[in-house]
Design a protein around this motif. Structure first.
Motif, PDB file in Angstrom:
ATOM      1  N   ASN A  92       0.808  -1.237   0.000  1.00  0.00           N
ATOM      2  CA  ASN A  92       0.000   0.000   0.000  1.00  0.00           C
ATOM      3  C   ASN A  92       0.835   1.280   0.000  1.00  0.00           C
ATOM      4  OD1 ASN A  92      -2.393  -1.550   0.097  1.00  0.00           O
ATOM      5  ND2 ASN A  92      -2.189  -1.759   2.305  1.00  0.00           N
ATOM      6  N   ILE A  93       1.902   1.267  -0.792  1.00  0.00           N
ATOM      7  CA  ILE A  93       2.783   2.437  -0.850  1.00  0.00           C
ATOM      8  C   ILE A  93       2.524   3.273  -2.117  1.00  0.00           C
ATOM      9  CG2 ILE A  93       5.251   3.099  -0.917  1.00  0.00           C
ATOM     10  CD1 ILE A  93       5.765   0.612   0.854  1.00  0.00           C
ATOM     11  N   VAL A  94       1.610   2.799  -2.991  1.00  0.00           N
ATOM     12  CA  VAL A  94       1.326   3.512  -4.246  1.00  0.00           C
ATOM     13  C   VAL A  94       0.942   4.972  -3.974  1.00  0.00           C
ATOM     14  CG1 VAL A  94      -0.270   3.690  -6.203  1.00  0.00           C
ATOM     15  CG2 VAL A  94       0.659   1.458  -5.552  1.00  0.00           C
ATOM     16  N   GLY A  95       0.007   5.162  -3.066  1.00  0.00           N
ATOM     17  CA  GLY A  95      -0.482   6.517  -2.790  1.00  0.00           C
ATOM     18  C   GLY A  95       0.624   7.441  -2.338  1.00  0.00           C
ATOM     19  N   ASP A  96       1.505   6.935  -1.484  1.00  0.00           N
ATOM     20  CA  ASP A  96       2.583   7.780  -0.994  1.00  0.00           C
ATOM     21  C   ASP A  96       3.555   8.149  -2.110  1.00  0.00           C
ATOM     22  OD1 ASP A  96       4.065   9.081   1.224  1.00  0.00           O
ATOM     23  OD2 ASP A  96       5.604   7.715   0.524  1.00  0.00           O
ATOM     24  N   VAL A  97       3.842   7.194  -2.998  1.00  0.00           N
ATOM     25  CA  VAL A  97       4.763   7.490  -4.106  1.00  0.00           C
ATOM     26  C   VAL A  97       4.143   8.562  -5.008  1.00  0.00           C
ATOM     27  CG1 VAL A  97       5.924   6.553  -6.160  1.00  0.00           C
ATOM     28  CG2 VAL A  97       5.871   5.224  -4.025  1.00  0.00           C
ATOM     29  N   VAL A  98       2.866   8.405  -5.332  1.00  0.00           N
ATOM     30  CA  VAL A  98       2.186   9.405  -6.167  1.00  0.00           C
ATOM     31  C   VAL A  98       2.216  10.770  -5.474  1.00  0.00           C
ATOM     32  CG1 VAL A  98      -0.052  10.112  -7.134  1.00  0.00           C
ATOM     33  CG2 VAL A  98       0.716   7.739  -7.355  1.00  0.00           C
ATOM     34  N   THR A  99       1.903  10.789  -4.194  1.00  0.00           N
ATOM     35  CA  THR A  99       1.880  12.051  -3.444  1.00  0.00           C
ATOM     36  C   THR A  99       3.250  12.731  -3.451  1.00  0.00           C
ATOM     37  OG1 THR A  99       0.109  11.267  -2.044  1.00  0.00           O
ATOM     38  CG2 THR A  99       1.427  13.061  -1.169  1.00  0.00           C
ATOM     39  N   ARG A 100       4.314  11.946  -3.258  1.00  0.00           N
ATOM     40  CA  ARG A 100       5.650  12.547  -3.251  1.00  0.00           C
ATOM     41  C   ARG A 100       5.973  13.215  -4.588  1.00  0.00           C
ATOM     42  NH1 ARG A 100       9.918   9.661   0.457  1.00  0.00           N
ATOM     43  NH2 ARG A 100       8.593   8.707   2.032  1.00  0.00           N
ATOM     44  N   PHE A 101       5.623  12.530  -5.695  1.00  0.00           N
ATOM     45  CA  PHE A 101       5.921  13.104  -7.009  1.00  0.00           C
ATOM     46  C   PHE A 101       5.040  14.323  -7.290  1.00  0.00           C
ATOM     47  CE2 PHE A 101       8.445   9.377  -7.474  1.00  0.00           C
ATOM     48  CZ  PHE A 101       9.422   9.732  -8.380  1.00  0.00           C
ATOM     49  N   GLU A 102       3.780  14.260  -6.866  1.00  0.00           N
ATOM     50  CA  GLU A 102       2.900  15.428  -7.044  1.00  0.00           C
ATOM     51  C   GLU A 102       3.432  16.616  -6.258  1.00  0.00           C
ATOM     52  OE1 GLU A 102      -0.949  13.895  -5.774  1.00  0.00           O
ATOM     53  OE2 GLU A 102      -1.683  14.136  -7.816  1.00  0.00           O
TER      54      GLU A 102
END
Ligand code: IDP
Length: 150
Positions: free
Chosen positions: A16-26
């Motif tokens: 469940n790390i997808v959201g965090d990776v997306v958030t970091r790049f955003e």
């Protein structure tokens, strides 16, 4: 503007790390150009990792990346390839700086959560391996005026 290919690997999706990776790049200021959850076929895995064909861990690498879905993305922005690699951290999460994705979420090299292109040539190759041209979305974000100099 550069584009880079970023992939949350099976361990990152399962954990469940997808959201965090997306958030970091955003939050960094990059713009999402394409994204999809997908299974990587054996052929695609072997092509993607072909530079490691002779390495002892190649079989393990192909088995792992095909074992469960990945979240594939294309991100765009100034110096996207280099900056994204910094955000990922060193290949071995045990050596990656705390604050990087691998440094925050991993312990072993084989389960290092994310992939990011290591050069512009790799980015072009990897984006075309994982995405059709029609899956990449060109658009303007007004917020970019607040990310970049006029
Ligand atoms: P990179 O992903 O940081 O560009 P590469 O050297 O291109 O690193 O290696 C590709 C992937 O292969 C790594 O992300 C890692 O998951 C895996 N890998 C690298 N070295 C080893 C190893 O010694 N054992 C198992 N897997 C490895």
């Amino acid at each position: 503007m550069e584009k880079t290919f970023i992939m949350v690997k099976p361990d990152g999706v399962q954990r469940n790390i997808v959201g965090d990776v997306v958030t970091r790049f955003e939050k960094k200021g990059f713009q999402l150009v394409g994204a999809k959850l997908m299974h990587v076929s054996e052929d695609l895995a072997k092509e993607h990792y072909k530079e490691h064909k002779e390495k002892p861990f190649f079989g393990e690498l192909v088995d792992f990346i095909t074992s469960s879905p990945v979240f594939a993305m294309v991100w765009e922005g100034e110096n996207a390839v280099t900056v994204a690699r910094k955000m990922l951290g060193k290949t071995n999460p045990a050596e990656a700086e705390v604050g990087t994705i691998r440094g925050d979420y991993g312990l072993q090299v084989a389960k290092n959560v994310v992939h990011g292109s290591d050069s512009n040539e790799s980015a072009t190759r990897e984006i075309s391996l994982f995405f059709e041209e029609s899956e990449l979305v060109n658009y303007t974000k007004l917020i970019n005026d607040w990310v970049y100099e006029g």
